[in-house]
Design a protein around this motif. Structure first.
Motif, PDB file in Angstrom:
ATOM      1  N   ASP A 113      -1.253   3.791   2.323  1.00 48.40           N
ATOM      2  CA  ASP A 113      -0.680   3.719   3.671  1.00 48.40           C
ATOM      3  C   ASP A 113      -0.637   5.170   4.153  1.00 48.40           C
ATOM      4  N   LEU A 161       0.780  -3.258   7.609  1.00 48.97           N
ATOM      5  CA  LEU A 161       0.754  -4.680   7.238  1.00 48.97           C
ATOM      6  C   LEU A 161      -0.623  -5.295   7.483  1.00 48.97           C
ATOM      7  N   GLY A 210       7.610   3.900 -10.387  1.00 48.34           N
ATOM      8  CA  GLY A 210       7.890   2.784  -9.471  1.00 48.34           C
ATOM      9  C   GLY A 210       6.597   2.220  -8.889  1.00 48.34           C
ATOM     10  N   ILE A 212       0.876  -1.180   0.000  1.00 53.06           N
ATOM     11  CA  ILE A 212       0.000   0.000   0.000  1.00 53.06           C
ATOM     12  C   ILE A 212       0.909   1.223   0.000  1.00 53.06           C
ATOM     13  N   PHE A 213       0.512   2.223  -0.762  1.00 51.64           N
ATOM     14  CA  PHE A 213       1.407   3.334  -1.076  1.00 51.64           C
ATOM     15  C   PHE A 213       1.346   4.448  -0.041  1.00 51.64           C
ATOM     16  N   THR A 227       5.012  -1.720  -9.624  1.00 48.28           N
ATOM     17  CA  THR A 227       4.609  -2.727  -8.640  1.00 48.28           C
ATOM     18  C   THR A 227       3.127  -3.100  -8.880  1.00 48.28           C
ATOM     19  N   ASN A 255      -3.273  -4.222   6.728  1.00 49.65           N
ATOM     20  CA  ASN A 255      -4.229  -3.981   5.623  1.00 49.65           C
ATOM     21  C   ASN A 255      -4.564  -5.258   4.872  1.00 49.65           C
ATOM     22  N   TRP A 270       4.166   0.547  10.472  1.00 49.09           N
ATOM     23  CA  TRP A 270       4.260  -0.740   9.771  1.00 49.09           C
ATOM     24  C   TRP A 270       3.334  -1.798  10.367  1.00 49.09           C
TER      25      TRP A 270
HETATM   26  N1  MSP Z   1       3.859   2.118   2.473  1.00 52.72           N
HETATM   27  C1  MSP Z   1       4.932   1.221   2.247  1.00 52.72           C
HETATM   28  C2  MSP Z   1       4.422  -0.178   1.954  1.00 52.72           C
HETATM   29  C3  MSP Z   1       3.512  -0.760   3.000  1.00 52.72           C
HETATM   30  S1  MSP Z   1       2.937  -2.343   2.546  1.00 52.72           S
HETATM   31  C4  MSP Z   1       2.160  -2.921   3.908  1.00 52.72           C
HETATM   32  C5  MSP Z   1       5.759   1.716   1.070  1.00 52.72           C
HETATM   33  N2  MSP Z   1       5.177   2.583   0.253  1.00 52.72           N
HETATM   34  S2  MSP Z   1       5.899   3.297  -0.986  1.00 52.72           S
HETATM   35  O1  MSP Z   1       4.889   4.145  -1.549  1.00 52.72           O
HETATM   36  O2  MSP Z   1       7.106   3.917  -0.562  1.00 52.72           O
HETATM   37  O3  MSP Z   1       6.327   2.202  -1.989  1.00 52.72           O
HETATM   38  C6  MSP Z   1       5.384   1.371  -2.582  1.00 52.72           C
HETATM   39  C7  MSP Z   1       6.036   0.468  -3.605  1.00 52.72           C
HETATM   40  O4  MSP Z   1       6.580   1.223  -4.692  1.00 52.72           O
HETATM   41  C8  MSP Z   1       7.183  -0.368  -3.052  1.00 52.72           C
HETATM   42  O5  MSP Z   1       7.003  -1.716  -3.423  1.00 52.72           O
HETATM   43  C9  MSP Z   1       8.382   0.166  -3.751  1.00 52.72           C
HETATM   44  O6  MSP Z   1       9.336  -0.821  -3.967  1.00 52.72           O
HETATM   45  C10 MSP Z   1       7.804   0.653  -5.062  1.00 52.72           C
HETATM   46  N3  MSP Z   1       8.700   1.606  -5.650  1.00 52.72           N
HETATM   47  C11 MSP Z   1       8.922   2.895  -5.300  1.00 52.72           C
HETATM   48  N4  MSP Z   1       9.904   3.394  -6.082  1.00 52.72           N
HETATM   49  C12 MSP Z   1      10.347   2.449  -6.945  1.00 52.72           C
HETATM   50  C13 MSP Z   1      11.221   2.416  -8.043  1.00 52.72           C
HETATM   51  N5  MSP Z   1      11.970   3.446  -8.390  1.00 52.72           N
HETATM   52  N6  MSP Z   1      11.266   1.272  -8.774  1.00 52.72           N
HETATM   53  C14 MSP Z   1      10.453   0.197  -8.517  1.00 52.72           C
HETATM   54  N7  MSP Z   1       9.621   0.199  -7.504  1.00 52.72           N
HETATM   55  C15 MSP Z   1       9.713   1.212  -6.564  1.00 52.72           C
HETATM   56  O7  MSP Z   1       6.889   1.285   0.926  1.00 52.72           O
END
Ligand code: MSP
Length: 516
Positions: free
Chosen positions: A55, A238, A26, A16-17, A30, A240, A234
Motif C-alpha cells: 500500500d 481496498l 506482525g 497490503i502493507f 498476517t 487492490n 483507503w
Molecule cells: N495498508 C493497510 C492495509 C490496507 S489493506 C487494503 C495497513 N498496513 S500495515 O502495514 O499497517 O498493516 C498490515 C497488517 O499487519 C495489518 O493486518 C496489521 O494488523 C498487521 N500488523 C501490524 N502490526 C501487528 C502486530 N503487532 N501484531 C499482529 N499484526 C499486526 O494496515
C-alpha cells in the motif's frame, strides 16, 4: 463422516502493507496465517488465488519518504521490495503481489471510482475535521480521546491534525441498512465474534458520509476528471483486491476468482474492510467478499512493539535462529487465531523443544531409525491389525475431515491441536507396543507396528504441510512419499510396501539457549 465440501475455488488476501517502515513480525504473522489457509485449500484440491501486496500511496508514505530525503516512488520501490523479500523468507505462497503504484492497480482504482460515481454515490463537498496520518483515517469529533495534558488523539492513540479541504464524499450514510442486513443475513461475514459485535454496533450508531479524496498533497491516484484531488488512500488500497482479479476486465482469466472467500486482516483495520469496502462494492454493483477475518495483535515480552522501545522483532532473524518452520508453527500455535498474543523467547524455545523436537521430531526419528536398522530401510506391508492399531490408524484417517472443519471456521490453532492429539497418541502407542523389544520375540509384529507408525506419521506430515512446508516435505520424503502423493486426497491410498526409505535424519533440533 464426510470431509466438508469446500468450494472448489478459493480466493484469499492479506492486507497490503504500508511501505513506511521495515517488515516486522506482525506483518509476517498476517502473511503466514493467510499462507496456511491458502496452502491448506490447495492441498485440499481447490484452485486457489492468494493475493498480497504493498500500500504505497498516502500522506504517511509521502511524509516518511520526504523525511528520508527520497522521492516517494524510489522509497516505495525499496520498501516494497523488502516486503516481497520478507514473504519469500517466510515461504509465503502468494499468486499475486499488488503494488498500488502499478499502472494496473491505478486503472482498477479509477474504474471503481468511476463506477461508484456513475451510480450516484460520490459528490463534491469540503471536509473540515480531524485526520490521523498514522492511521490514515478521518476521526470524528466524538471519537477523539482526551489525554491528561488536554490534547486530543485518535482512539488508537495516534496524533490527529485539523484539516480543511475540498473533498469528494462517498454516500456511506445511505448504506447503513444494507450493511446491517448483510451482517444479519451472513453471520460468518465478519469473524471472530468480538470484531463482529464491534462493527455491528458501530454501524447501528449511524454512518456519516466518508471523505474519499484529499487535496492537500499529491501522492495518490488522481481522481478521474479532477486532478486537484487524489483518492483517499483507503479507497485506493481496498481496490487492490479487485486489481488482483483483473478488474475492470471481466474477461480476465482471474475474474472467476471474485468474490474473494476471505480477507485476512488485523483487528485495527476491520472497520475499513467490513464497513467501507462492502459499501463501495455495493455502490459499484460488484459482488461482496464472503468473509473478513480479523486477527489479534502481538506484543513482545509483554510490551507493545515500537521503534522507540527498540523491541521490533525481525521475522528473518527469528527464522534464522529457530528455523522458519519452527517460527511459523509457533505463531500459529501460540494463540487462538483472532486473539491477541505475546511473543516471548521463553515460550518460543519451550514450544520448539517440547512440541517439535520431542513430540514430533522424536516420533519420526524413533520410527524411521527402527525401520532403517531392523527392516533394512524397507517399508513393510500393512499386517493384521489389532484393535490398538485400528484405533491409532482411525485417528490419523479422521484428521483431514476434522481439520477441514476447523480450517473452515478459521480455527487454525484448534486444527494444530488436533494433529498434536494424534502425535501424542502415536508416542504412547510406540511406548506401549515397544517395537524394539519385539525384534527378537516377534519380528513380524514389530514390522506391523512400524508400518502403523509410518502410516500415522504420513497422515500427520501431510496435514502439517500448510504450517511447516519445508520440514514436512523432508519428512514425507523420509517416509518414502512421492511428490504426487502429498495431497489430502492421496491419503486415501496406501503406500505400497517394498519402497526403500532414505536414511532418516533429525528434522527438529533441540534449541539450546546459550548461557548469558
Ligand atoms: N495498508 C493497510 C492495509 C490496507 S489493506 C487494503 C495497513 N498496513 S500495515 O502495514 O499497517 O498493516 C498490515 C497488517 O499487519 C495489518 O493486518 C496489521 O494488523 C498487521 N500488523 C501490524 N502490526 C501487528 C502486530 N503487532 N501484531 C499482529 N499484526 C499486526 O494496515
Amino acid at each position: 463422516m464426510k470431509r466438508v465440501d469446500m468450494t472448489r475455488r478459493f480466493t484469499i488476501t492479506t492486507p497490503i502493507f504500508y511501505v513506511n517502515g521495515a517488515p516486522h513480525i506482525g506483518h509476517a504473522y498476517t502473511s503466514i496465517a493467510a499462507d496456511v489457509l491458502a496452502r491448506f485449500h490447495r492441498l485440499n484440491g481447490e484452485e486457489v488465488l492468494f493475493v498480497s501486496g504493498t500500500d504505497e500511496h498516502g500522506q504517511k508514505v509521502e511524509q516518511t519518504a520526504v523525511a528520508k530525503g527520497m522521492e516517494p516512488q524510489a522509497y516505495a520501490d525499496e520498501v516494497s521490495a523488502s516486503f516481497r523479500q520478507m514473504q519469500k523468507d517466510m515461504a509465503i505462497s502468494t499468486d499475486e503481489f499488488i503494488r498500488t503504484t502499478e499502472e494496473r492497480h491505478k486503472g482498477a482504482a479509477k474504474a471503481l471510482w468511476e463506477k461508484v460515481t456513475a451510480n450516484g454515490h460520490i459528490y463534491l463537498g469540503a471536509y473540515e475535521g480531524w485526520y490521523s496520518t498514522r492511521d490514515e483515517a478521518f476521526i470524528g469529533e466524538d471519537e477523539l480521546v482526551k489525554k491528561p495534558d488536554g490534547t486530543f488523539v485518535a482512539p488508537s492513540g495516534a496524533p490527529v491534525e485539523r484539516v480543511k479541504e475540498p473533498s469528494y464524499f462517498f454516500r456511506l450514510s445511505d448504506f447503513q441498512d444494507r450493511l446491517l442486513k448483510l451482517y444479519e443475513d451472513n453471520p460468518d461475514f465478519i469473524g471472530p465474534v468480538g470484531p463482529r459485535r464491534e462493527i455491528e454496533s458501530f454501524v447501528r450508531q449511524g454512518l456519516r458520509d466518508l471523505s474519499v479524496s484529499r487535496t492537500s498533497f499529491k501522492w495518490g491516484v488522481p481522481v478521474p476528471n479532477d486532478p486537484d484531488h487524489v483518492m483517499y488512500v483507503w479507497f485506493d488500497a481496498l481496490a487492490n483486491y479487485l486489481t488482483a482479479v483483473g478488474y475492470p476486465d471481466l474477461d480476465d482469466p482471474r475474474a472467476k476468482f471474485w468474490p474473494a472467500n476471505i480477507h485476512v486482516v488485523g483487528k485495527e483495520i476491520a472497520r475499513f474492510h467490513c464497513v467501507y469496502w462492502p459499501a463501495f462494492l455495493m455502490a459499484a454493483g460488484i459482488d461482496l467478499p464472503k468473509s473478513v477475518f480479523a486477527h489479534g495483535w502481538w506484543t513482545v515480552e509483554g510490551e507493545k512493539m515500537s521503534k522507540s522501545l527498540g523491541n521490533v522483532l525481525d521475522p528473518k532473524a527469528l527464522a534464522d535462529e529457530f528455523g522458519l518452520d519452527a517460527l511459523r508453527f509457533f505463531l500459529m500455535r501460540e494463540v487462538p487465531f483472532g486473539g491477541d498474543s505475546n511473543f516471548s523467547r521463553r515460550s518460543m524455545i519451550t514450544r520448539t523443544n517440547v512440541e517439535l523436537a520431542n513430540d514430533l521430531g522424536n516420533l519420526c526419528q524413533r520410527t524411521l531409525s527402527q525401520v532403517a536398522r531392523n527392516l533394512d530401510g524397507i517399508l513393510p506391508a500393512r499386517g493384521t491389525l489389532t484393535e490398538d492399531d485400528q484405533a491409532m490408524l482411525a485417528m490419523a484417517t479422521l484428521l483431514p475431515t476434522i481439520m477441514s472443519e476447523q480450517i473452515e471456521r478459521k480455527a487454525i490453532t484448534d486444527a494444530l491441536e488436533e494433529v498434536w492429539k494424534v502425535i501424542r497418541a502415536a508416542n504412547s502407542y510406540i511406548d506401549r507396543q515397544a517395537p524394539w523389544a519385539l525384534k527378537k520375540t516377534d519380528p513380524e509384529r514389530m514390522a506391523d507396528v512400524l508400518r502403523v507408525l509410518v502410516d500415522m506419521i504420513r497422515g500427520i506430515a501431510t496435514m502439517l504441510q500448510p504450517f511447516m512446508p519445508d520440514t514436512m516435505a523432508k519428512m514425507l520424503t523420509q517416509l518414502g512419499v512421492q511428490d504426487d502423493e502429498r495431497t489430502f486426497a492421496a491419503l486415501e491410498t496406501l503406500l505400497p510396501a517394498g519402497r526403500t526409505l532414505p536414511k532418516p535424519e533429525g528434522l527438529f533440533p533441540r534449541f539450546v539457549e546459550e548461557e548469558a
